[in-house]
Design a protein around this motif. Structure first.
Motif, short mmCIF file in Angstrom:
data_model
loop_
_atom_site.label_atom_id
_atom_site.label_comp_id
_atom_site.label_asym_id
_atom_site.label_seq_id
_atom_site.Cartn_x
_atom_site.Cartn_y
_atom_site.Cartn_z
N VAL A 144 0.83 -1.20 0.00
CA VAL A 144 0.00 0.00 0.00
C VAL A 144 0.87 1.26 0.00
O VAL A 144 1.96 1.27 0.56
N SER A 145 0.38 2.29 -0.68
CA SER A 145 1.06 3.59 -0.67
C SER A 145 0.04 4.67 -0.33
O SER A 145 -1.07 4.65 -0.85
N VAL A 146 0.46 5.58 0.54
CA VAL A 146 -0.43 6.66 0.99
C VAL A 146 0.18 7.99 0.53
O VAL A 146 1.37 8.24 0.78
N ILE A 147 -0.62 8.80 -0.13
CA ILE A 147 -0.14 10.11 -0.59
C ILE A 147 -0.45 11.15 0.50
O ILE A 147 -1.61 11.32 0.90
N LEU A 148 0.60 11.81 0.98
CA LEU A 148 0.43 12.89 1.97
C LEU A 148 0.86 14.21 1.34
O LEU A 148 1.78 14.23 0.52
N ARG A 149 0.19 15.27 1.74
CA ARG A 149 0.61 16.61 1.29
C ARG A 149 0.85 17.47 2.53
O ARG A 149 0.03 18.30 2.89
N PRO A 150 2.00 17.25 3.18
CA PRO A 150 2.23 17.94 4.45
C PRO A 150 2.61 19.41 4.22
O PRO A 150 3.40 19.70 3.33
N PRO A 151 2.04 20.31 5.03
CA PRO A 151 2.41 21.73 4.91
C PRO A 151 3.74 21.96 5.63
O PRO A 151 3.82 22.75 6.57
N LEU A 152 4.77 21.26 5.22
CA LEU A 152 6.04 21.24 5.96
C LEU A 152 7.22 21.38 5.00
O LEU A 152 7.08 21.16 3.79
N ALA A 153 8.38 21.70 5.57
CA ALA A 153 9.60 21.80 4.77
C ALA A 153 10.19 20.40 4.55
O ALA A 153 9.89 19.48 5.31
N PRO A 154 11.04 20.24 3.51
CA PRO A 154 11.64 18.93 3.27
C PRO A 154 12.40 18.39 4.48
O PRO A 154 12.54 17.18 4.64
N LEU A 253 -4.10 0.34 9.96
CA LEU A 253 -2.94 1.11 9.51
C LEU A 253 -3.36 2.50 9.02
O LEU A 253 -2.75 3.52 9.39
N LEU A 254 -4.41 2.56 8.23
CA LEU A 254 -4.85 3.86 7.70
C LEU A 254 -5.36 4.76 8.83
O LEU A 254 -5.10 5.96 8.85
N ARG A 255 -6.05 4.15 9.80
CA ARG A 255 -6.53 4.96 10.94
C ARG A 255 -5.35 5.46 11.77
O ARG A 255 -5.35 6.61 12.23
N GLU A 256 -4.35 4.61 11.96
CA GLU A 256 -3.18 5.03 12.74
C GLU A 256 -2.41 6.14 12.03
O GLU A 256 -1.93 7.09 12.66
N ILE A 257 -2.26 6.02 10.70
CA ILE A 257 -1.53 7.07 9.96
C ILE A 257 -2.28 8.39 10.14
O ILE A 257 -1.67 9.44 10.37
N GLU A 258 -3.60 8.34 10.03
CA GLU A 258 -4.41 9.55 10.23
C GLU A 258 -4.07 10.19 11.59
O GLU A 258 -3.80 11.39 11.69
N GLN A 259 -4.07 9.37 12.64
CA GLN A 259 -3.86 9.91 14.00
C GLN A 259 -2.43 10.40 14.23
O GLN A 259 -2.21 11.47 14.77
N GLN A 260 -1.45 9.58 13.81
CA GLN A 260 -0.05 9.95 14.07
C GLN A 260 0.35 11.17 13.23
O GLN A 260 1.15 12.00 13.66
N TYR A 261 -0.20 11.25 12.03
CA TYR A 261 0.11 12.40 11.18
C TYR A 261 -0.45 13.68 11.80
O TYR A 261 0.22 14.72 11.85
N GLU A 262 -1.68 13.60 12.30
CA GLU A 262 -2.27 14.77 12.96
C GLU A 262 -1.45 15.17 14.19
O GLU A 262 -1.23 16.35 14.44
N LEU A 263 -0.99 14.18 14.92
CA LEU A 263 -0.17 14.44 16.11
C LEU A 263 1.12 15.17 15.70
O LEU A 263 1.52 16.15 16.34
N LEU A 264 1.72 14.70 14.62
CA LEU A 264 2.96 15.33 14.14
C LEU A 264 2.71 16.79 13.76
O LEU A 264 3.49 17.68 14.12
N LEU A 265 1.61 17.06 13.06
CA LEU A 265 1.33 18.44 12.65
C LEU A 265 0.98 19.30 13.86
O LEU A 265 1.37 20.47 13.93
N ARG A 266 0.25 18.72 14.80
CA ARG A 266 -0.24 19.49 15.94
C ARG A 266 0.86 19.78 16.95
O ARG A 266 1.02 20.88 17.43
N GLU A 267 1.65 18.73 17.26
CA GLU A 267 2.60 18.87 18.38
C GLU A 267 4.06 18.88 17.96
O GLU A 267 4.94 19.01 18.80
N GLY A 268 4.31 18.67 16.66
CA GLY A 268 5.70 18.71 16.18
C GLY A 268 6.40 17.37 16.34
O GLY A 268 5.83 16.39 16.85
N ASN A 269 7.69 17.36 15.93
CA ASN A 269 8.45 16.11 15.89
C ASN A 269 8.51 15.37 17.22
O ASN A 269 8.50 14.14 17.26
N GLN A 270 8.60 16.15 18.32
CA GLN A 270 8.93 15.53 19.59
C GLN A 270 7.94 14.44 20.01
O GLN A 270 8.34 13.39 20.52
#
Ligand code: BTN
Length: 331
Positions: A144-154, A253-270
């Protein structure tokens, strides 16, 4: 280059119809008229599903009935398991493909939305890291491949890579109860052998990521592993001693990606780095052989730095951050 033709959505309807009528034999002409194809097409599709291991009783003359709930990664079965989230709002299914990552990258450059998912029952040229191939046996694994469009720098790419590993680890545990280790950056291991690999590919400008494709391969119901991979690879079935539902694992897996990705955007890398460190025995104090492509040496791991690089201390005492490369446990 034209996009390969994905699975006809009417086949999705055929599966839905068989599930809705699971207790009765559904006549071929009724199926044909309800989904809008010829009886010959219904027969073709039934045969195709049988080749994928879907157990369907019956003949064109009598009609068809499911022998048990199918485990095919089509939207008809995945959709009801997903919420209203963006990841998987659109699922493009293929029976056979060269590589889901290759097709997802092309879809991304043609404008596919954030959260679009490409999934195949079989890959003929599955891509692994370092130009390797990924063994992609028909109907037993998840490709499986998931396309993300993160509002982030490389520079956020390493954190996204770790995020995918954390999501895969959590999904496997949730769907199967099996607790995998994570080897930096994002291989999942059971009993020291790899059963899930992740390849992150992207298109970016200097200051902005256009699209990130997270490609995940999970060995689920493989009964055996080819000779050359057997010392290093395994499957959930081999380790857990039973078959698992690919639909349940992929939905988790898709539900977890949704949650972890939101966490990354909301709270940052840490937040992601903390979860990764908690889930990985490789985070600290692991003696490893490091392969960077140009060099090979021994070191001990000493944490993840804020960007997602692996801190290591070489045997000669030098400390450094590993941004790319591979590590193997030294026993
Ligand atoms: C690795 O080498 O560990 C990464 C393997 C990634 C394999 C997956 S399968 C789905 C997706 N499509 C590909 O061609 N590769 C990734």
């Amino acid at each position: 280059m034209a996009m390969p033709a994905s699975t006809d959505r009417r086949l999705d309807k055929l599966i839905q119809l068989l599930i809705q009528n699971a207790t009765v034999v559904v006549p071929g002409p009724k199926i044909a008229s309800e989904i809008g194809v010829t009886r010959a097409t219904v027969w073709d599709w039934i045969e195709k599903l049988r080749e994928l291991g879907v157990e369907i009783k019956g003949l064109p003359a009598t009609g068809y009935q499911l022998a048990k709930l199918p485990d095919v990664l089509v939207p008809a079965l995945l959709g009801p398991e997903l919420g209203e989230g963006e990841i998987g709002h659109k699922i493009v299914h293929y029976f056979r493909l060269d590589s889901t990552n290759a097709v997802a990258l092309r879809m991304a450059s043609a404008g596919a939305r954030h959260g679009t998912v490409v999934v195949a029952e079989e890959q003929t040229a599955g891509r692994g890291r370092f130009g390797r191939t990924w063994y992609s046996e028909k109907s037993t694994g998840i490709y499986v491949s998931v396309i993300l469009r993160p509002p982030l720098a490389p520079s956020a790419a390493p954190a996204l890579t770790l995020m995918a590993g954390v999501a895969a680890q959590a999904a496997v545990e949730r769907a199967t109860g099996l607790v995998a280790d994570i080897r930096w950056p994002n291989d999942l291991l059971l009993n020291g052998k790899k059963m899930c690999g992740i390849l992150t590919e992207m298109s970016a400008e200097v200051d902005r990521l256009h699209a990130v494709v997270i490609g995940i391969g999970i060995n689920v119901n493989h009964r055996g592993i080819p000779d050359e991979l057997r010392p290093i690879a395994t499957s959930l079935r081999i380790e857990g001693g039973k078959n698992y539902s690919r639909v349940q694992i992929l939905a988790a897996l898709l539900r977890e990606i949704e949650q972890q990705y939101e966490l990354l955007l909301r709270e940052g890398n840490q937040a992601i780095l903390g979860r990764w460190t908690a889930a990985s025995s490789y985070a600290r104090g692991k003696r490893v052989r490091v392969l960077t492509g140009s060099s090979e040496f021994h070191a001990v791991t000493s944490g993840i730095d804020p960007s997602g690089a692996l801190r290591i201390r070489r045997d000669d005492g030098r400390e450094e951050s590993l941004v790319a490369g591979e590590i193997v446990e030294l026993k």
